[in-house]
Design an enzyme around this catalytic site. Structure first.
Site, PDB file in Angstrom:
ATOM      1  N   ARG A 249     -18.395 -12.494   9.155  1.00  0.00           N
ATOM      2  CA  ARG A 249     -17.405 -11.418   9.022  1.00  0.00           C
ATOM      3  C   ARG A 249     -16.685 -11.241  10.355  1.00  0.00           C
ATOM      4  NH1 ARG A 249     -19.282  -6.856   9.928  1.00  0.00           N
ATOM      5  NH2 ARG A 249     -21.021  -6.970   8.479  1.00  0.00           N
TER       6      ARG A 249
ATOM      7  N   TYR B  76       8.481  -2.853  -0.022  1.00  0.00           N
ATOM      8  CA  TYR B  76       7.619  -3.527  -0.994  1.00  0.00           C
ATOM      9  C   TYR B  76       6.812  -2.445  -1.737  1.00  0.00           C
ATOM     10  CZ  TYR B  76       3.731  -6.290  -2.781  1.00  0.00           C
ATOM     11  OH  TYR B  76       2.797  -6.857  -3.592  1.00  0.00           O
TER      12      TYR B  76
ATOM     13  N   ASP C 178       7.055  -5.448   9.092  1.00  0.00           N
ATOM     14  CA  ASP C 178       6.564  -6.336   8.043  1.00  0.00           C
ATOM     15  C   ASP C 178       7.556  -7.493   7.978  1.00  0.00           C
ATOM     16  OD1 ASP C 178       6.057  -7.684   5.655  1.00  0.00           O
ATOM     17  OD2 ASP C 178       5.482  -5.871   4.568  1.00  0.00           O
TER      18      ASP C 178
ATOM     19  N   LYS D 207       3.011 -15.383   1.069  1.00  0.00           N
ATOM     20  CA  LYS D 207       4.398 -15.753   0.763  1.00  0.00           C
ATOM     21  C   LYS D 207       4.806 -17.002   1.555  1.00  0.00           C
ATOM     22  CE  LYS D 207       3.788 -11.962  -1.507  1.00  0.00           C
ATOM     23  NZ  LYS D 207       4.180 -10.653  -1.028  1.00  0.00           N
TER      24      LYS D 207
END
Ligand SMILES: *Cc1c(COP(=O)(O)O)cnc(C)c1O
Length: 381
Positions: free
Chosen positions: A46, A98, A170, A195
């Site tokens: 992790r 978004y 972003d 994306k």
């Protein structure tokens, strides 16, 4: 190192144990220690994973940051950035966001006493008017989704400099090939690597990049403490996708420009939203801060109703009807019912997001086929 070399070489070395030229997928949860505390820098997956480390170094280089911290999705990356805030803090965000970003802000963080204001901050005086002593973050998406408005990143950063306000961009729609917000004064960049970075519609992934050591340490703490980490296979896929980022994005931009021109001259199309047009209100800023104008095009129909939009949306063959963007294949979408379904209708209409608005993520297919596909779909209206 120039961008086209960075995507292939930055932070990437042959595997030290075997010489494998491709970064191995370290599918392990833990690492053996020779004696307590005597390890090779990896204790538990992790906290650290070698496949993820290579990707993080590469992404930091692509955005000209000092560190990149990877997450299991773009929204997990965004979640960690918003956790830098405290109850009572205020955030000013682009009003054409978004849908998932709007949702996490209003429905998740709103509950914990953080206040969000959504405004058309392409006019910085609109932003200025909303700043209070509690304003701690400006959240910028540019180009915006799906209206493709352009926010002047440098102007936003200049306006809040020295006020103790973080600017977070972003950068998903532009990708690091077209735009590098940290160079323009932003503190933090977030990507949905799902994306353009991944580019092949086969993985969900997110990243935070910063050039501020303190922010990097806080986000790294959150990555480990909260644990929304990506698996090593996903990191490998993003690394693989990035190797062709510049070529894919360049072709998508070239195709998008031709498609925008085709749509603009079509009798059934009332409006085309594309920052590459000199008539677009953000064109000059886009020219200044982006290398090309992006692979996204939105358009509205003369027949201003959902039924007509549905005919086009179901009528294309190469443009697949699906959420998401930034893959090699072209997608067509209906923001009102798909990506932006969680935004109230009154909010949507305020920014021009009508029931007949159609959004294209232009891929890298042959553009003649793409235009012909749109032509026959528009004939169905
Ligand atoms: C897709 C997207 C996100 C969310 O990313 P996920 O990887 O789907 O969690 C955030 N911002 C923008 C602009 C996006 O397109």
């Amino acid at each position: 190192m120039k961008f086209g070399t960075k995507v292939i070489h930055a932070g990437i070395e042959p595997d030290p144990s075997t010489g494998a030229i491709m970064t191995p997928i370290y599918q392990t949860s833990t690492y053996v220690q020779a004696a307590p505390g005597d390890h090779k820098g990896y204790e538990y997956a992790r906290t650290q994973n070698p496949t993820r480390t290579v990707l993080e170094k590469n992404l930091a280089a692509l955005e000209n940051g000092i560190d990149a911290i990877c997450f299991a999705s773009g929204l997990a990356a965004m979640d960690s950035v918003l956790k830098l805030l405290n109850p009572g803090d205020e955030v000013i965000a682009t009003d054409d966001l978004y849908g998932g970003s709007y949702r996490i802000m209003t429905k998740v963080f709103g509950k914990y006493g953080i206040k969000f204001q959504f405004a058309g901050i392409s006019d910085v005086s609109v932003m200025d008017a909303l700043i209070t002593p509690n304003t701690k973050m400006i959240w910028v998406e540019t180009p915006t989704n799906p209206m493709l408005n352009i926010i002047d990143i440098e102007a936003v950063c200049d306006h809040v400099k020295g006020k103790g306000i973080l600017v977070c961009v972003d950068n998903t729609f532009a990708s690091p090939y077209l735009q590098n917000p940290l160079d323009l004064g932003a503190d933090i960049v977030v990507h949905s690597a799902t994306k353009y970075l991944g580019g092949h519609s086969d993985v969900i992934h997110g990243v935070v990049v910063t050039k501020n050591a303190e922010i990097a340490a806080q986000i790294r703490f959150l990555q480990n403490a909260v644990g929304a980490v990506p698996g090593p296979q996903d990191c490998f896929l993003i690394l693989r996708g990035i190797k062709t980022l510049h070529i894919r994005v360049e072709r998508a931009c070239q195709n998008a420009e031709k498609i925008a021109l085709f749509l603009q001259s079509h009798s059934k199309v009332s409006k085309v939203y594309y920052p590459g047009f000199s008539s677009h209100p953000g064109h000059e800023v886009a020219k200044k801060q982006m290398k090309m104008f992006g692979g996204m095009v939105s358009f509205d129909l003369v027949a201003n109703n959902e039924e007509s939009a549905r005919k086009v949306l179901s009528g294309t063959h190469y443009f697949s009807l699906a959420e998401s963007l930034g893959g090699v294949e072209s997608l067509i979408g209906h923001p009102a019912s798909m990506t932006h379904g969680s935004i109230p209708k009154e909010e949507r209409l305020k920014v021009g997001l009508t029931d007949s608005l159609i959004r294209l993520s232009v891929g890298i297919e042959d553009v003649d086929d793409l235009i012909q596909d749109l032509e026959q779909a528009l004939a169905l209206v």
